[in-house]
Design a protein around this motif. Structure first.
Motif, PDB file in Angstrom:
ATOM      1  N   LEU A 113       0.814  -1.219   0.000  1.00 43.38           N
ATOM      2  CA  LEU A 113       0.000   0.000   0.000  1.00 43.38           C
ATOM      3  C   LEU A 113       0.844   1.265   0.000  1.00 43.38           C
ATOM      4  CD1 LEU A 113      -2.800  -0.993   2.552  1.00 43.38           C
ATOM      5  CD2 LEU A 113      -3.029  -0.735   0.069  1.00 43.38           C
ATOM      6  N   LEU A 114       2.021   1.207   0.615  1.00 44.56           N
ATOM      7  CA  LEU A 114       2.824   2.414   0.798  1.00 44.56           C
ATOM      8  C   LEU A 114       4.065   2.454  -0.081  1.00 44.56           C
ATOM      9  CD1 LEU A 114       2.679   2.595   4.708  1.00 44.56           C
ATOM     10  CD2 LEU A 114       1.227   3.778   3.051  1.00 44.56           C
ATOM     11  N   GLN A 115       4.155   1.582  -1.082  1.00 44.34           N
ATOM     12  CA  GLN A 115       5.348   1.586  -1.925  1.00 44.34           C
ATOM     13  C   GLN A 115       5.336   2.722  -2.940  1.00 44.34           C
ATOM     14  OE1 GLN A 115       5.768  -1.533  -4.831  1.00 44.34           O
ATOM     15  NE2 GLN A 115       3.582  -1.989  -4.827  1.00 44.34           N
ATOM     16  N   GLN A 116       4.149   3.201  -3.319  1.00 43.79           N
ATOM     17  CA  GLN A 116       4.064   4.264  -4.301  1.00 43.79           C
ATOM     18  C   GLN A 116       4.370   5.604  -3.644  1.00 43.79           C
ATOM     19  OE1 GLN A 116       3.706   3.654  -7.444  1.00 43.79           O
ATOM     20  NE2 GLN A 116       3.292   1.460  -7.210  1.00 43.79           N
ATOM     21  N   GLU A 117       5.161   6.409  -4.338  1.00 38.36           N
ATOM     22  CA  GLU A 117       5.494   7.733  -3.827  1.00 38.36           C
ATOM     23  C   GLU A 117       4.344   8.685  -4.118  1.00 38.36           C
ATOM     24  OE1 GLU A 117       7.945   8.434  -2.001  1.00 38.36           O
ATOM     25  OE2 GLU A 117       9.107   6.577  -2.216  1.00 38.36           O
ATOM     26  N   ARG A 118       3.599   8.998  -3.086  1.00 43.16           N
ATOM     27  CA  ARG A 118       2.497   9.953  -3.214  1.00 43.16           C
ATOM     28  C   ARG A 118       2.486  10.864  -1.997  1.00 43.16           C
ATOM     29  NH1 ARG A 118      -0.299   4.999  -2.150  1.00 43.16           N
ATOM     30  NH2 ARG A 118      -0.653   4.731  -4.369  1.00 43.16           N
ATOM     31  N   ARG A 119       1.655  11.852  -2.039  1.00 46.01           N
ATOM     32  CA  ARG A 119       1.643  12.842  -0.967  1.00 46.01           C
ATOM     33  C   ARG A 119       1.161  12.217   0.337  1.00 46.01           C
ATOM     34  NH1 ARG A 119      -1.492  18.720  -1.254  1.00 46.01           N
ATOM     35  NH2 ARG A 119      -0.663  19.539   0.745  1.00 46.01           N
ATOM     36  N   GLY A 120       1.937  12.426   1.383  1.00 45.78           N
ATOM     37  CA  GLY A 120       1.563  11.936   2.704  1.00 45.78           C
ATOM     38  C   GLY A 120       1.980  10.511   2.997  1.00 45.78           C
ATOM     39  N   VAL A 121       2.555   9.800   2.024  1.00 45.57           N
ATOM     40  CA  VAL A 121       2.909   8.402   2.254  1.00 45.57           C
ATOM     41  C   VAL A 121       4.057   8.287   3.251  1.00 45.57           C
ATOM     42  CG1 VAL A 121       4.588   8.230   0.375  1.00 45.57           C
ATOM     43  CG2 VAL A 121       3.310   6.207   1.076  1.00 45.57           C
ATOM     44  N   GLY A 122       4.937   9.290   3.289  1.00 51.48           N
ATOM     45  CA  GLY A 122       6.029   9.261   4.246  1.00 51.48           C
ATOM     46  C   GLY A 122       5.544   9.298   5.683  1.00 51.48           C
ATOM     47  N   PHE A 123       4.454  10.036   5.918  1.00 52.92           N
ATOM     48  CA  PHE A 123       3.899  10.102   7.271  1.00 52.92           C
ATOM     49  C   PHE A 123       3.399   8.737   7.724  1.00 52.92           C
ATOM     50  CE2 PHE A 123      -0.006  10.389   9.799  1.00 52.92           C
ATOM     51  CZ  PHE A 123       0.495  10.984  10.951  1.00 52.92           C
ATOM     52  N   ALA A 126       6.312   6.400   8.479  1.00 52.00           N
ATOM     53  CA  ALA A 126       6.923   6.722   9.774  1.00 52.00           C
ATOM     54  C   ALA A 126       6.028   6.295  10.924  1.00 52.00           C
ATOM     55  CB  ALA A 126       7.207   8.222   9.845  1.00 52.00           C
ATOM     56  N   ALA A 127       4.709   6.459  10.766  1.00 56.73           N
ATOM     57  CA  ALA A 127       3.784   6.083  11.835  1.00 56.73           C
ATOM     58  C   ALA A 127       3.797   4.585  12.083  1.00 56.73           C
ATOM     59  CB  ALA A 127       2.370   6.550  11.477  1.00 56.73           C
ATOM     60  N   LEU A 128       3.888   3.793  11.006  1.00 55.77           N
ATOM     61  CA  LEU A 128       3.934   2.340  11.179  1.00 55.77           C
ATOM     62  C   LEU A 128       5.281   1.873  11.714  1.00 55.77           C
ATOM     63  CD1 LEU A 128       2.060   0.973   8.025  1.00 55.77           C
ATOM     64  CD2 LEU A 128       1.362   0.775  10.413  1.00 55.77           C
ATOM     65  N   PHE A 129       6.337   2.586  11.376  1.00 58.70           N
ATOM     66  CA  PHE A 129       7.660   2.171  11.837  1.00 58.70           C
ATOM     67  C   PHE A 129       7.973   2.693  13.236  1.00 58.70           C
ATOM     68  CE2 PHE A 129      12.331   2.484  12.024  1.00 58.70           C
ATOM     69  CZ  PHE A 129      12.661   1.178  11.710  1.00 58.70           C
ATOM     70  N   LEU A 130       7.245   3.687  13.712  1.00 64.34           N
ATOM     71  CA  LEU A 130       7.550   4.313  14.993  1.00 64.34           C
ATOM     72  C   LEU A 130       7.575   3.330  16.163  1.00 64.34           C
ATOM     73  CD1 LEU A 130       8.172   7.028  16.331  1.00 64.34           C
ATOM     74  CD2 LEU A 130       5.703   7.339  16.684  1.00 64.34           C
TER      75      LEU A 130
END
Length: 311
Positions: A113-123, A126-130
């Motif tokens: 779900l998060l492999q594509q570079e789109r707006r807000g994906v970095g957040f 980080a939230a899942l890795f925190l």
């Protein structure tokens, strides 16, 4: 005028002096040897030697104070009639299946779900890795507050009209083990997600384009392109999950200490309580050997099968 004369047959032609010492093709520089031997020595002192000592102690009866008494395989024979050991082994297998399976599936789903570079994906990444950067003990204390009879979970159930589901989650033998799996899983998903994200970045996009041209749907592209390309990452994820499952201790000990009535006892917690609370270090070392054999056996069998498929 100078006359050039050819050297006589058999005479040696002087060669220019070589710069530096000739090391030869098989000579390793001393600095490289130092960089290799120093970490190996540290590993031998802190890992290999204690491991060998553990194997030896598993064959003894030792209380940590008096001299070890060699008893052979008596500790392993005792396990055959140890009800707590059987329960702990069963719980460890269940933990491995649920914790390992769900963390792999949910970590891969999050990576897809998060492999594509789109707006807000970095957040979201980080939230899942925190939770990974948090201490397991701190994580357990947070979830202990959530599971309290007047904690967040029961209050949330009451607020949505599900008072019948309010429960003493950590004090019930039927729910204690599953309640402990949740915080461990919450922490592991982000780590597995990062491993799969790295694997997905290494897949050639032209493979997906070719599959689309051939008329492959989304599920077919995932099955026939993504999964085969993630074979190497799967081996790493499996090894990490098995090792983490068999050495899971902090979160279980902080929440339930293996209780109530050994209902959430794992091999790791039983090993600790036997060795350092009951002061039966010989039997505790035997439990550690069993954990090592289980981890090594599962990982080795998978790697052998993976290498055979690759050949």
């Amino acid at each position: 005028m100078a006359v050039l004369t050819a050297p006589h047959r058999g005479s040696k032609v002087p060669t220019p002096p070589s710069r530096g010492r000739d090391r030869g093709p098989g000579r390793t520089p001393p600095l490289v040897l130092a960089f290799l031997l120093v970490p190996l020595l540290a590993e031998a002192v802190w890992v290999f030697w204690p491991a060998l000592q553990g194997f030896y102690l598993s064959l003894t009866n030792w209380d940590g104070v008096s001299a070890p008494e060699f008893v052979g395989l008596a500790n392993f024979r005792e396990m055959a009639g140890d009800d707590v050991f059987r329960d702990a082994a069963g719980h460890t297998v269940l933990w491995l299946v649920l914790f390992g399976g769900l963390s792999a599936v949910l970590g891969l789903a999050a990576a897809l779900l998060l492999q594509q570079e789109r707006r807000g994906v970095g957040f979201y990444r980080a939230a899942l890795f925190l939770p990974v950067v948090f201490s397991l003990v701190a994580t357990a204390l947070v979830w202990q507050a959530i599971y309290q009879p007047d904690g967040v979970l029961n209050q949330l159930l009451s607020s949505v009209g599900l008072d019948g589901l309010r429960h003493a989650w950590l004090a019930d033998q039927d729910t204690a083990l599953y309640a402990v799996i949740v915080p461990a899983l919450w922490r592991q998903i982000g780590y597995v997600m990062v491993l799969y994200l790295a694997g997905l970045k290494g897949i050639d996009p032209s493979l997906y384009e070719a599959a689309k041209v051939d008329g492959a749907g989304r599920w077919q592209r995932f099955r026939h392109v993504t999964l085969p390309q993630l074979r190497g990452v799967n081996a790493v994820v499996l090894s990490v999950i098995i090792i983490d499952s068999l050495r899971s201790f902090d979160v279980v000990w902080s929440l339930t200490r293996g209780g109530p009535y050994h209902s959430s006892e794992l091999l790791s917690t039983y090993m600790y309580s036997t060795a350092f609370q009951s002061l039966r270090l010989g039997y505790g070392s035997a439990l550690a050997v069993v954990i090592f054999v289980l981890a090594f056996g599962v990982i080795a069998s998978y790697l052998v099968r993976a290498f055979r498929e690759a050949d």
